[in-house]
Each structure stands twice: as C-alpha cells, then as structure tokens.
Design an enzyme around this catalytic site. Structure first.
Site, PDB file in Angstrom:
ATOM      1  N   LYS A  14       0.766  -1.021   0.093  1.00  0.00           N
ATOM      2  CA  LYS A  14      -0.065  -0.169   0.380  1.00  0.00           C
ATOM      3  C   LYS A  14       0.574   1.147  -0.358  1.00  0.00           C
ATOM      4  O   LYS A  14       0.274   2.194   0.029  1.00  0.00           O
ATOM      5  CB  LYS A  14      -0.954   0.027   0.923  1.00  0.00           C
ATOM      6  CG  LYS A  14      -1.674  -0.888   1.169  1.00  0.00           C
ATOM      7  CD  LYS A  14      -3.190  -0.903   0.121  1.00  0.00           C
ATOM      8  CE  LYS A  14      -4.025  -2.307  -0.024  1.00  0.00           C
ATOM      9  NZ  LYS A  14      -4.792  -2.201  -1.108  1.00  0.00           N
ATOM     10  N   LYS A  74       1.686   5.031  -5.237  1.00  0.00           N
ATOM     11  CA  LYS A  74       1.907   4.183  -5.758  1.00  0.00           C
ATOM     12  C   LYS A  74       3.042   4.153  -7.037  1.00  0.00           C
ATOM     13  O   LYS A  74       3.455   2.527  -7.214  1.00  0.00           O
ATOM     14  CB  LYS A  74       0.854   2.768  -5.276  1.00  0.00           C
ATOM     15  CG  LYS A  74       0.582   2.875  -4.384  1.00  0.00           C
ATOM     16  CD  LYS A  74      -0.919   1.840  -4.161  1.00  0.00           C
ATOM     17  CE  LYS A  74      -1.760   1.806  -2.985  1.00  0.00           C
ATOM     18  NZ  LYS A  74      -3.411   1.911  -2.835  1.00  0.00           N
ATOM     19  N   GLU A 165      -5.906  -2.279 -11.007  1.00  0.00           N
ATOM     20  CA  GLU A 165      -6.960  -1.555 -11.941  1.00  0.00           C
ATOM     21  C   GLU A 165      -7.598  -0.410 -11.629  1.00  0.00           C
ATOM     22  O   GLU A 165      -8.207  -0.021 -12.322  1.00  0.00           O
ATOM     23  CB  GLU A 165      -8.257  -2.729 -11.845  1.00  0.00           C
ATOM     24  CG  GLU A 165      -7.681  -3.881 -12.198  1.00  0.00           C
ATOM     25  CD  GLU A 165      -8.755  -5.232 -11.567  1.00  0.00           C
ATOM     26  OE1 GLU A 165      -8.428  -6.101 -12.907  1.00  0.00           O
ATOM     27  OE2 GLU A 165     -10.056  -5.127 -10.812  1.00  0.00           O
TER      28      GLU A 165
END
Length: 217
Positions: A14, A74, A165
């Site tokens: 994360k 990220k 996604e």
C-alpha cells in the site's frame, strides 16, 4: 525462498519507499517471466510498457488522478511500474508474426506442423471473433495470466508489488500513445521496496478455507 514462503508472505503493498531502485538483474528476470508467460494457442496478444524513470512514472501517474488519486503515490514512489496492455484486435500481421517466430525458434518439424499450428490458432481466433464475439475479453484473460506469473515471480525474488486496476484507462492510453499502436491498457503493477507506511504488511493474510474452495473427486 520456497514457493510456499512466497505465496504466504506476498501481499499487495500500500506504500512504497521512494528513492529505491531495484537491481536490473531482478527486473530482467521479471521481464523474462512476462515474455515467457503462457497464453491460449500461444496468441501472445500483449505488450508491456516498463517505466523506470521519473518521466516514465509521471506519464503513468497521469491516469491516477481524480477518483484514482489514492494510487498516485504507488506509481510515483515505486522503482518500476509496468503497464500490462493488450492488443485492440488479433490482426493478420500479429498472427503472421507469431507464426514466423515459432518457425524461427524451431517449433515445427515439418511444413504440415506449421500449417496445423496456424490453422488451430486461427480456428480459436475465429471462434472468439464470430461465434463467441468476445475477442477483447479473450485477450484480456491472457494478460491476466501474465499478471499472475509476474506477481508470483516478484514474490519469489522478495520484491514488493502492487497490482492496480484503479486507474483511468483512457487517460493512460492517451498518455502513453497506446491507441496509435493498436493497444489498450489493462492493469498496472508497481514494483519496489515497501515503506513503514505499508499497513497491509502487518495484517494477517485472509483466504477462504480449503474446504470451501476445493472439491476433490
């Protein structure tokens, strides 16, 4: 690391620690995993965009704004980000390219073997194009096969990874110029070193029991 260790310890990261660059040898291994991924009738309907520079990551981060802003760090803080893409269609040129590569690699013992492979692959393509009418979904499935191998390969190398996604596919396609190349983005994977802000690293893995997901006959 054993395979059991890898599947039990891997998790979706994360938060990445910025400024860490993964060894090129490890990246090359993961690229080898992607290149040699299995696909239905060896159709290989994919392309992989690898971002390892600030400019490259910034180009991909253009697709992580608005509703997907939570994924921007990220992308920007990772060592490498790979955009797994699929072709917009299985073209005649692609079919010929795959067949030519198979012949170059010595896959055919005879002209009949080559013709048989070509006929079989075209049969599947025609089935998905005309009967099932699901060529995009069929190609996307092949990309996800590659994704699974990539994530397992990263785990075996001790590399932290995040599949995503959650990004604007249209924005990414435009940012990377994919549509002009007959491609469209499917899923992103960030690779790097997790930071101490990666809360998911401390959480226990949770999966349904074997009794619930397996049937032995």
């Amino acid at each position: 690391m054993t395979l059991n260790d890898a599947v039990l310890t891997r998790h979706t990261v994360k938060a990445f620690e910025p400024g860490n660059t993964l060894p090129q040898a490890d990246i090359d291994t993961l690229l080898n995993v992607l290149q040699n991924s299995p696909s239905s009738v060896n159709s290989q309907p994919w392309h992989f965009v690898v971002a390892s520079t600030d400019e490259g990551r910034a180009a991909i981060a253009q697709a992580t704004t608005g509703a997907f802003i939570y994924n921007e760090p990220k992308v920007l803080n990772a060592s490498h980000v790979i955009a797994l893409c699929m072709k917009s269609d299985i073209t005649e040129a692609h079919l010929q390219s795959v067949l030519a590569q198979e012949e170059k690699d010595g896959r055919f013992a005879s002209a009949d073997a080559k013709a048989g492979q070509d006929k079989s692959r075209r049969g599947y393509v025609d089935m998905h194009r005309y009967e099932l009418r699901d060529v995009p979904q069929w190609m996307e499935k092949q990309v996800y096969l590659a994704l699974g191998g990539l994530l397992l390969g990263a785990a075996m190398l001790g590399i932290d990874a995040t599949p995503m996604e959650g990004f604007d596919q249209r924005a990414l396609d435009l940012s990377l110029g994919l549509r002009e190349k007959g491609l469209t983005s499917v899923v992103l994977v960030s690779l790097g070193v997790k930071s101490d802000k990666d809360f998911n690293a401390a959480l226990p893995k949770s999966r349904l029991t074997r009794e619930e997901i397996f049937t032995f006959i």
